[in-house]
Enzyme design. Sequence first.
Site, PDB file in Angstrom:
ATOM      1  N   ASP A 118       0.814  -1.204   0.000  1.00  0.00           N
ATOM      2  CA  ASP A 118       0.000   0.000   0.000  1.00  0.00           C
ATOM      3  C   ASP A 118       0.854   1.263   0.000  1.00  0.00           C
ATOM      4  O   ASP A 118       1.505   1.570   0.999  1.00  0.00           O
ATOM      5  CB  ASP A 118      -0.897  -0.035   1.239  1.00  0.00           C
ATOM      6  CG  ASP A 118      -1.739   1.207   1.407  1.00  0.00           C
ATOM      7  OD1 ASP A 118      -2.065   1.841   0.389  1.00  0.00           O
ATOM      8  OD2 ASP A 118      -2.083   1.531   2.559  1.00  0.00           O
ATOM      9  N   ASP A 127      -2.256   5.821  -4.984  1.00  0.00           N
ATOM     10  CA  ASP A 127      -2.489   4.916  -3.855  1.00  0.00           C
ATOM     11  C   ASP A 127      -2.823   3.507  -4.332  1.00  0.00           C
ATOM     12  O   ASP A 127      -3.937   3.233  -4.759  1.00  0.00           O
ATOM     13  CB  ASP A 127      -3.627   5.485  -3.009  1.00  0.00           C
ATOM     14  CG  ASP A 127      -3.834   4.736  -1.707  1.00  0.00           C
ATOM     15  OD1 ASP A 127      -3.192   3.687  -1.502  1.00  0.00           O
ATOM     16  OD2 ASP A 127      -4.645   5.198  -0.894  1.00  0.00           O
TER      17      ASP A 127
END
Length: 379
Positions: A89, A269
């Site tokens: 992430d 992201d």
Amino acid sequence: MKWLVLLGLVAFSDCIVNIPLTRVTIMRKTHSEKNMLNNFLKEHAYRLYQTSSPGSNIATHPLRNFQDMVYVGNITIGTPPQEFQVVFDTGSSDLWVPSILCTSPNCSSHVMFRHNESSTYRPIRQIFSIEYGRGRMKGVVGRDTVRIGDLVSTDQPFGLSVEQSGFEGMPFDGVLGLNYPNLSFTGGIPIFDNLKNQGAISEPVFAFYLSNKPEGSVVMFGGVDKSYYQGALNWVPLIQPGDWRVRMNRISMEGQIVACYGGCEALVDTGESSIIGPRRLVNKILRFLGAKPRGSEHYVSCSAVNTLPSIDFTINGINYPVPAQAYTIKDSSGICYINLEADPESTSTETWIVGVVFLRQYFSVYDRGNDRIGLAQAV
């Protein structure tokens, strides 16, 4: 609806380490699909509970639970190694997994770290908490050996959850954050920095190839494999070192600017499945598409998808179109939902979260050495 599992092979090229990622379809919580999920969890308990989740964003962005595509990969923690699947992430900086110390009911449906069975584990007298919009966790910090493929980070700080909520029904274990150290909630050195500092990787670079096919997705550390993209990498400087956030020029459709007038910010992201923006502007795009509300989502006729325009993101002067086939999701009832989400947070600066919907189209490189992101057309 069925689960799609994507497995790749670990590959090596000029000191580049490729880590295979698994693609998982998260089901919409209808009554029938919830039963399907429960049955799947029972039948595939060990394999699935080593699957991890979007730990979406910096602490304020939600985890999605409706047919989003989540990319996860294997890591191990401890000696002997205990295996978990986590989301890699770029929107967060901490590594955490469930712990046997966890008292929340949903922890028992995931792989939990058994600290008392690891000879290399060291406790740290520190607690922390992270909020992910609709999900949250509290935990304690420990240190142990973490392996990502053949990469080894010794004495790596990581979180062990003791309470967590909002992750019910999700097929994941934890999150491996790849953002900058200043965004860490545990206060520890993130794993990418440790790998760099310990000499495990030759260059302070990692990259993602997120396929929309049933196999082949990878995250790579230490360099860039050019076979995963075509054309040149377009480098975009970060707004400032410390976050994977860049300046975006505009968002347009059919040549008409629909958002980001005069420029805005975009957070790139990999842990967020959707494209997220301010509610007013997301609603404007939905109206432009003729989308109709259904519950908290918006949909269009699936027969109309091929006629819908692309959403064009202009970043550093270069146009990156996202076609309708990429930003719509067909669910089990034959309805095509628009994979855009309104951010409940209100800020003075217009900010968009550019998630997997965008990144499946574009190979992305994260260059810590030069504080920049590279984008190119994925193959």
